[in-house]
Design a protein around this motif. Sequence first.
Motif: not given
Length: 83
Positions: A50-62, A34-48
């Motif tokens: 039933g187990l996984g992770f989500r990492i988000r980088w908030n790069h801009t305070e909109t 997900e490239d979240d322009d409204a909230m200024g972030g980029f996010e990747v979720s991976i689940v295999i």
Amino acid sequence: MSYLGLHFNWIEEWSQFFQSCNWYTFHPVHLEIEDDDAMGGFEVSIVIFGLGFRIRWNHTETEQVSHIKDLAKLFDENGDAKP
């Protein structure tokens, strides 16, 4: 309250099967980018299986983020979000 930076979450979907729930959500394989322009972030979720992770980088305070932070500050000061 820090908004900018990296945020990491573990995802575990197995424990729900040992509880009484209205519905169950299970991802055998799930990939989301997900490239979240409204909230200024980029996010990747991976689940295999039933187990996984989500990492988000908030790069801009909109403008939307600033508004939400202002509301949160008012809530902390007044006990509600009314100005």
